[in-house]
Design a protein around this motif. Structure first.
Motif, PDB file in Angstrom:
ATOM      1  N   ALA A 116      25.158 -14.985 -25.849  1.00  0.00           N
ATOM      2  CA  ALA A 116      23.804 -14.428 -25.740  1.00  0.00           C
ATOM      3  C   ALA A 116      22.812 -15.506 -25.321  1.00  0.00           C
ATOM      4  O   ALA A 116      21.919 -15.259 -24.495  1.00  0.00           O
ATOM      5  CB  ALA A 116      23.392 -13.805 -27.072  1.00  0.00           C
ATOM      6  N   ASP A 117      22.960 -16.705 -25.868  1.00  0.00           N
ATOM      7  CA  ASP A 117      22.054 -17.801 -25.504  1.00  0.00           C
ATOM      8  C   ASP A 117      22.234 -18.224 -24.049  1.00  0.00           C
ATOM      9  O   ASP A 117      21.270 -18.624 -23.386  1.00  0.00           O
ATOM     10  CB  ASP A 117      22.299 -19.009 -26.426  1.00  0.00           C
ATOM     11  N   ILE A 118      23.465 -18.127 -23.549  1.00  0.00           N
ATOM     12  CA  ILE A 118      23.699 -18.444 -22.139  1.00  0.00           C
ATOM     13  C   ILE A 118      23.023 -17.406 -21.252  1.00  0.00           C
ATOM     14  O   ILE A 118      22.343 -17.736 -20.280  1.00  0.00           O
ATOM     15  CB  ILE A 118      25.206 -18.523 -21.840  1.00  0.00           C
ATOM     16  N   LEU A 119      23.177 -16.120 -21.606  1.00  0.00           N
ATOM     17  CA  LEU A 119      22.574 -15.058 -20.813  1.00  0.00           C
ATOM     18  C   LEU A 119      21.059 -15.099 -20.867  1.00  0.00           C
ATOM     19  O   LEU A 119      20.380 -14.720 -19.912  1.00  0.00           O
ATOM     20  CB  LEU A 119      23.078 -13.693 -21.302  1.00  0.00           C
ATOM     21  N   ASN A 120      20.517 -15.578 -21.975  1.00  0.00           N
ATOM     22  CA  ASN A 120      19.059 -15.662 -22.109  1.00  0.00           C
ATOM     23  C   ASN A 120      18.499 -17.006 -21.641  1.00  0.00           C
ATOM     24  O   ASN A 120      17.314 -17.276 -21.788  1.00  0.00           O
ATOM     25  CB  ASN A 120      18.655 -15.440 -23.569  1.00  0.00           C
ATOM     26  N   ALA A 121      19.387 -17.834 -21.071  1.00  0.00           N
ATOM     27  CA  ALA A 121      19.001 -19.133 -20.501  1.00  0.00           C
ATOM     28  C   ALA A 121      18.568 -20.154 -21.550  1.00  0.00           C
ATOM     29  O   ALA A 121      17.940 -21.156 -21.216  1.00  0.00           O
ATOM     30  CB  ALA A 121      17.916 -18.966 -19.436  1.00  0.00           C
ATOM     31  N   TYR A 157      20.736 -21.881 -23.047  1.00  0.00           N
ATOM     32  CA  TYR A 157      21.611 -22.927 -22.516  1.00  0.00           C
ATOM     33  C   TYR A 157      21.733 -22.681 -21.006  1.00  0.00           C
ATOM     34  O   TYR A 157      22.465 -21.788 -20.579  1.00  0.00           O
ATOM     35  CB  TYR A 157      22.997 -22.872 -23.158  1.00  0.00           C
ATOM     36  N   PRO A 158      21.021 -23.414 -20.192  1.00  0.00           N
ATOM     37  CA  PRO A 158      21.034 -23.176 -18.742  1.00  0.00           C
ATOM     38  C   PRO A 158      22.320 -23.672 -18.089  1.00  0.00           C
ATOM     39  O   PRO A 158      23.084 -24.448 -18.694  1.00  0.00           O
ATOM     40  CB  PRO A 158      19.824 -23.982 -18.252  1.00  0.00           C
ATOM     41  N   PRO A 159      22.574 -23.247 -16.853  1.00  0.00           N
ATOM     42  CA  PRO A 159      23.756 -23.703 -16.116  1.00  0.00           C
ATOM     43  C   PRO A 159      23.830 -25.216 -16.044  1.00  0.00           C
ATOM     44  O   PRO A 159      22.826 -25.889 -15.806  1.00  0.00           O
ATOM     45  CB  PRO A 159      23.550 -23.090 -14.729  1.00  0.00           C
ATOM     46  N   ALA A 183      28.735 -22.675 -17.278  1.00  0.00           N
ATOM     47  CA  ALA A 183      29.188 -22.514 -15.894  1.00  0.00           C
ATOM     48  C   ALA A 183      28.031 -22.151 -14.969  1.00  0.00           C
ATOM     49  O   ALA A 183      27.048 -21.519 -15.361  1.00  0.00           O
ATOM     50  CB  ALA A 183      30.262 -21.438 -15.815  1.00  0.00           C
ATOM     51  N   GLN A 184      28.192 -22.571 -13.731  1.00  0.00           N
ATOM     52  CA  GLN A 184      27.263 -22.185 -12.664  1.00  0.00           C
ATOM     53  C   GLN A 184      27.967 -21.063 -11.902  1.00  0.00           C
ATOM     54  O   GLN A 184      28.878 -21.309 -11.123  1.00  0.00           O
ATOM     55  CB  GLN A 184      26.987 -23.368 -11.734  1.00  0.00           C
ATOM     56  N   ILE A 185      27.562 -19.819 -12.167  1.00  0.00           N
ATOM     57  CA  ILE A 185      28.251 -18.655 -11.612  1.00  0.00           C
ATOM     58  C   ILE A 185      27.473 -18.098 -10.421  1.00  0.00           C
ATOM     59  O   ILE A 185      26.258 -17.947 -10.489  1.00  0.00           O
ATOM     60  CB  ILE A 185      28.394 -17.557 -12.676  1.00  0.00           C
ATOM     61  N   GLY A 228      22.657 -18.383 -13.598  1.00  0.00           N
ATOM     62  CA  GLY A 228      22.349 -19.214 -12.432  1.00  0.00           C
ATOM     63  C   GLY A 228      23.179 -18.803 -11.237  1.00  0.00           C
ATOM     64  O   GLY A 228      24.281 -18.312 -11.370  1.00  0.00           O
ATOM     65  N   VAL A 229      22.626 -18.957 -10.063  1.00  0.00           N
ATOM     66  CA  VAL A 229      23.324 -18.596  -8.839  1.00  0.00           C
ATOM     67  C   VAL A 229      23.536 -19.843  -8.007  1.00  0.00           C
ATOM     68  O   VAL A 229      22.596 -20.558  -7.718  1.00  0.00           O
ATOM     69  CB  VAL A 229      22.513 -17.566  -8.019  1.00  0.00           C
TER      70      VAL A 229
END
Length: 228
Positions: free
Chosen positions: A19-24, A26-28, A72-74, A226-227
């Motif tokens: 959830a923290d990854i999706l909410n940024a 924890y950024p890429p 990850a940088q997805i 992140g893209v």
């Protein structure tokens, strides 16, 4: 601590970090430090290590030799590939399930579909999520193809963070639940091609009705993952 307790902690922690990854939060590219996370969650490093392993397996994090685990940088393209392949596997599962599913499994499938409709009406996300998972996994098992079942489960797990995030924003639960009913009825009737087509449409990221869904997906990936 028992192995079961460790697994339970790892599951809880991996979902929280997810959830923290999706909410940024924890950024890429950010390193997920085991020691810091253990302090945050008040646990030993063992469940943290297990949680990070799950995130790596699901493609949300990556392990770098001698450096640790990083968010990850997805790319948006890779997420599209994930959804496209999931649609293919689930369509094949529905086709085979219509030919091979046992009567008592069909009863459970129809009930799971009905449960998603009721949960969507009640706007109960936790009940909906559980019934939705049960619906799809009954179809996987009903295909009687272990390799297909394992592959579909693995891919669905990898897609879960994106699907859950978008469904929460897009509000498609009601129409999605009724699609479950149509798929279940086709399987009950033994109509393999109909079931396969309905399932593919159910998951097809390119269908016109999903225009807003795709837009939200792109924003979610840009903001949370992140893209590249």
């Amino acid at each position: 601590m028992s192995q079961e307790e460790s697994v339970s902690q790892a599951d809880r922690i991996s979902r929280a970090i997810e959830a923290d990854i999706l909410n940024a939060t924890y950024p890429p590219g950010e390193r997920l430090d085991e020691r810091q996370l253990a302090a945050i969650y008040g646990v030993s490093r063992t469940p943290i290590r297990e949680a990070l392993g799950r995130l790596v397996a699901d493609g949300l994090a990556e392990h770098r030799a001698r450096q640790g685990v990083f968010v990850a940088q997805i790319s948006l393209a890779s997420v599209f590939e994930l959804f496209e392949m999931l649609a293919v596997l689930e369509s094949a599962s529905a086709r085979l399930a219509a030919r091979r599913m046992k009567p008592h499994e069909v009863v459970h499938l129809l009930q799971a579909a009905a449960d998603t409709v009721a949960a969507a009406k009640d706007d109960d996300s936790s009940v909906y999520s559980a019934a939705n998972k049960r619906f799809h996994e009954i179809i996987y098992a009903g295909s009687c193809n272990r390799l297909l079942e394992d592959s579909a489960k693995q891919l669905r797990r990898r897609a879960a963070p994106y699907r859950e995030h978008i469904h929460r924003v897009a509000g498609r639960r009601d129409s999605t639940a009724h699609e479950h009913v149509a798929i279940a009825e086709a399987i009950k009737a033994g109509k393999g091609e109909v079931a396969a087509d309905l399932m593919f449409l159910h998951l097809d990221i390119h269908r016109p009705e999903f225009a807003d869904y795709v837009f939200i997906l792109s924003r979610a990936v840009e903001k949370g993952i992140g893209v590249s």
